[in-house]
Write an enzyme that holds these catalytic residues in place. Sequence first.
Site, PDB file in Angstrom:
ATOM      1  N   HIS A 137       0.886  -1.270   0.035  1.00 58.38           N
ATOM      2  CA  HIS A 137      -0.014   0.107   0.106  1.00 58.38           C
ATOM      3  C   HIS A 137       0.805   1.221   0.054  1.00 58.38           C
ATOM      4  O   HIS A 137       0.615   2.169  -0.726  1.00 58.38           O
ATOM      5  CB  HIS A 137      -0.876  -0.141   1.204  1.00 58.38           C
ATOM      6  CG  HIS A 137      -1.862   1.138   1.362  1.00 58.38           C
ATOM      7  ND1 HIS A 137      -2.897   1.145   1.239  1.00 58.38           N
ATOM      8  CD2 HIS A 137      -1.534   2.215   1.959  1.00 58.38           C
ATOM      9  CE1 HIS A 137      -3.612   2.615   1.333  1.00 58.38           C
ATOM     10  NE2 HIS A 137      -2.761   3.314   1.767  1.00 58.38           N
ATOM     11  N   GLU A 138       1.829   1.129   0.886  1.00 57.71           N
ATOM     12  CA  GLU A 138       2.688   2.333   0.894  1.00 57.71           C
ATOM     13  C   GLU A 138       3.428   2.687  -0.067  1.00 57.71           C
ATOM     14  O   GLU A 138       3.594   3.728  -0.691  1.00 57.71           O
ATOM     15  CB  GLU A 138       3.570   2.403   2.212  1.00 57.71           C
ATOM     16  CG  GLU A 138       2.782   2.177   3.523  1.00 57.71           C
ATOM     17  CD  GLU A 138       1.630   3.330   3.871  1.00 57.71           C
ATOM     18  OE1 GLU A 138       0.858   2.742   4.340  1.00 57.71           O
ATOM     19  OE2 GLU A 138       1.474   4.328   3.288  1.00 57.71           O
ATOM     20  N   HIS A 141       1.443   4.134  -2.942  1.00 58.49           N
ATOM     21  CA  HIS A 141       1.229   5.584  -3.079  1.00 58.49           C
ATOM     22  C   HIS A 141       2.292   6.287  -3.679  1.00 58.49           C
ATOM     23  O   HIS A 141       2.449   7.232  -4.387  1.00 58.49           O
ATOM     24  CB  HIS A 141       1.571   6.190  -1.434  1.00 58.49           C
ATOM     25  CG  HIS A 141       0.029   6.010  -0.831  1.00 58.49           C
ATOM     26  ND1 HIS A 141      -1.189   6.741  -1.252  1.00 58.49           N
ATOM     27  CD2 HIS A 141      -0.163   5.435   0.319  1.00 58.49           C
ATOM     28  CE1 HIS A 141      -2.068   6.378  -0.583  1.00 58.49           C
ATOM     29  NE2 HIS A 141      -1.575   5.758   0.544  1.00 58.49           N
ATOM     30  N   TYR A 152      -4.531  14.502  -3.060  1.00 55.48           N
ATOM     31  CA  TYR A 152      -4.816  13.755  -1.859  1.00 55.48           C
ATOM     32  C   TYR A 152      -6.067  14.321  -0.960  1.00 55.48           C
ATOM     33  O   TYR A 152      -6.183  14.479   0.173  1.00 55.48           O
ATOM     34  CB  TYR A 152      -3.675  13.555  -0.927  1.00 55.48           C
ATOM     35  CG  TYR A 152      -3.975  12.288   0.106  1.00 55.48           C
ATOM     36  CD1 TYR A 152      -3.721  12.347   1.392  1.00 55.48           C
ATOM     37  CD2 TYR A 152      -3.713  11.101  -0.808  1.00 55.48           C
ATOM     38  CE1 TYR A 152      -4.065  11.427   2.291  1.00 55.48           C
ATOM     39  CE2 TYR A 152      -3.865   9.876   0.170  1.00 55.48           C
ATOM     40  CZ  TYR A 152      -3.938  10.095   1.560  1.00 55.48           C
ATOM     41  OH  TYR A 152      -4.033   9.036   2.519  1.00 55.48           O
ATOM     42  N   GLU A 161      -6.024   6.395  -2.698  1.00 56.24           N
ATOM     43  CA  GLU A 161      -5.952   5.532  -1.692  1.00 56.24           C
ATOM     44  C   GLU A 161      -6.582   4.265  -2.273  1.00 56.24           C
ATOM     45  O   GLU A 161      -6.132   3.158  -1.647  1.00 56.24           O
ATOM     46  CB  GLU A 161      -7.049   5.850  -0.337  1.00 56.24           C
ATOM     47  CG  GLU A 161      -6.558   6.571   0.611  1.00 56.24           C
ATOM     48  CD  GLU A 161      -5.334   5.983   1.260  1.00 56.24           C
ATOM     49  OE1 GLU A 161      -5.599   4.915   1.647  1.00 56.24           O
ATOM     50  OE2 GLU A 161      -4.350   6.568   1.308  1.00 56.24           O
ATOM     51  N   ASP A 221     -10.903  13.490   7.274  1.00 58.73           N
ATOM     52  CA  ASP A 221      -9.849  12.667   6.400  1.00 58.73           C
ATOM     53  C   ASP A 221      -9.694  13.132   5.063  1.00 58.73           C
ATOM     54  O   ASP A 221     -10.026  12.313   3.953  1.00 58.73           O
ATOM     55  CB  ASP A 221     -10.631  11.212   6.251  1.00 58.73           C
ATOM     56  CG  ASP A 221      -9.656  10.156   5.782  1.00 58.73           C
ATOM     57  OD1 ASP A 221      -8.698  10.242   5.676  1.00 58.73           O
ATOM     58  OD2 ASP A 221     -10.504   9.116   5.177  1.00 58.73           O
ATOM     59  N   HIS A 226      -9.960   7.892   3.014  1.00 58.89           N
ATOM     60  CA  HIS A 226      -9.629   6.260   3.493  1.00 58.89           C
ATOM     61  C   HIS A 226     -11.254   5.764   3.420  1.00 58.89           C
ATOM     62  O   HIS A 226     -11.321   4.553   3.880  1.00 58.89           O
ATOM     63  CB  HIS A 226      -9.124   6.296   4.668  1.00 58.89           C
ATOM     64  CG  HIS A 226      -7.485   6.716   4.861  1.00 58.89           C
ATOM     65  ND1 HIS A 226      -7.070   8.107   5.026  1.00 58.89           N
ATOM     66  CD2 HIS A 226      -6.637   6.024   4.412  1.00 58.89           C
ATOM     67  CE1 HIS A 226      -6.060   8.125   4.938  1.00 58.89           C
ATOM     68  NE2 HIS A 226      -5.412   6.797   4.531  1.00 58.89           N
TER      69      HIS A 226
HETATM   70  C1  LIG Z   1      -2.806   2.696   9.083  1.00 61.76           C
HETATM   71  C2  LIG Z   1      -2.868   3.890   8.274  1.00 61.76           C
HETATM   72  C3  LIG Z   1      -3.231   5.229   8.932  1.00 61.76           C
HETATM   73  C4  LIG Z   1      -3.392   6.196   8.184  1.00 61.76           C
HETATM   74  C5  LIG Z   1      -3.017   6.353   6.952  1.00 61.76           C
HETATM   75  C6  LIG Z   1      -2.760   5.027   6.087  1.00 61.76           C
HETATM   76  C7  LIG Z   1      -2.217   5.357   4.801  1.00 61.76           C
HETATM   77  O1  LIG Z   1      -1.167   4.652   4.458  1.00 61.76           O
HETATM   78  O2  LIG Z   1      -3.020   5.965   3.932  1.00 61.76           O
HETATM   79  C8  LIG Z   1      -2.573   3.985   6.922  1.00 61.76           C
HETATM   80  O3  LIG Z   1      -1.818   2.900   6.360  1.00 61.76           O
HETATM   81  C9  LIG Z   1      -2.634   1.971   5.623  1.00 61.76           C
HETATM   82  O4  LIG Z   1      -3.860   2.418   5.354  1.00 61.76           O
HETATM   83  C10 LIG Z   1      -2.133   0.750   5.250  1.00 61.76           C
HETATM   84  C11 LIG Z   1      -2.926  -0.247   4.209  1.00 61.76           C
HETATM   85  C12 LIG Z   1      -2.872  -0.447   5.864  1.00 61.76           C
HETATM   86 ZN   LIG Z   2      -3.030   5.180   1.909  1.00 59.28          ZN
END
Ligand SMILES: Cc1cccc(C(=O)O)c1OC(=O)C1CC1
Ligand SMILES: [Zn+2]
Length: 311
Positions: A137-138, A141, A152, A161, A221, A226
């Site tokens: 996921h990261e 991005h 974003y 996302e 958010d 998200h």
């Molecule tokens: C845990 C978390 C909190 C806030 C932003 C993100 C973000 O990276 O957008 C995040 O990471 C994820 O969503 C990864 C997939 C689990």
């Molecule tokens: Zn993310």
Amino acid sequence: NTAHDVTAFGTGVFGDRKMFEAQAFEGKFRLFDVTRGDGVVTYDNTTGTNLDVFSLNKMFKDGSAVDAHANAQITYDYYQDTFGRDSVDDNGQVLISAVHVGNNWNNASWNGRQMSYGDGDGLRFHPLAAGLDVAAHEMSHGVVQHTANLIYRGESGALNESFADIFGAMVDRDDWLIGENIMADGTLALRSMEDPTDLIERRTEAPYPDHWSKRYTGTLDNGGVHINSSINNKAAYLISEGGDHFDVAVNGIGRDKTEQIYYRALSLYLTRSSDFSMMREAAIQAAGDLYGSDSDAVAAVEQAYSAVGVY
Ligand SMILES: Cc1cccc(C(=O)O)c1OC(=O)C1CC1
Ligand SMILES: [Zn+2]
């Protein structure tokens, strides 16, 4: 006494042993893999000074560092093998991961240059580096940043996302859940692409939306990036796996075609301000390019976006 590549070993957060490329340097070993692009490097943010986690032998014991490093390599290989992409910028950019970021931080992030993982507080999350879909996921991005660079916020941010989740689920390929192995609070996952409404989103205290009519329209958010990502996540799931959704039947075409459609849409057709409707058109165009304008793939994309109320 120069550095040279070695195969090293370690145990992840959950005690799982794994092997990975690292480097021998001045009698020590460090998590610096120079076999992938310009490098995959992992370091312990608490020391901050070293860009690497040193180990006296070839056995690394920092579970988060081991998982972050191995998962970054897996994700690098996914983009290389599946799309011929050489790292986030398609020019071998070093993949940097920092672990133990913050204090029991319940987050993971891509900050434009590197991936960062918190240890979690043990109540909401286990150490987030343990999630392969988290690393994917990261890093995704980073891929989004170097392609459509979707703003974003609002619908473009929800697409940003969603792409991170889509490729997260394609790398961690055994399910359509996100974060399923790092939840400490007994919930199934952080998000589900298969049925977003299986999970309650904590800020809205509502189920994640699985239709455009249920989208979040507030300001939390960054306008629900998200939250509304789940609408596009559901569409991607339907394109791959098929299903009946709000009386629309979708005939799935499988993961292999689905990941190619989304990568082509992201890298060729979407722009910074693209919204859900443009996502639909870009995916139809990409599916037509790849599989023919009268293909099952195009039909699946049209059906899936209709099923989630996006036209
Ligand atoms: C845990 C978390 C909190 C806030 C932003 C993100 C973000 O990276 O957008 C995040 O990471 C994820 O969503 C990864 C997939 C689990
Ligand atoms: Zn993310």
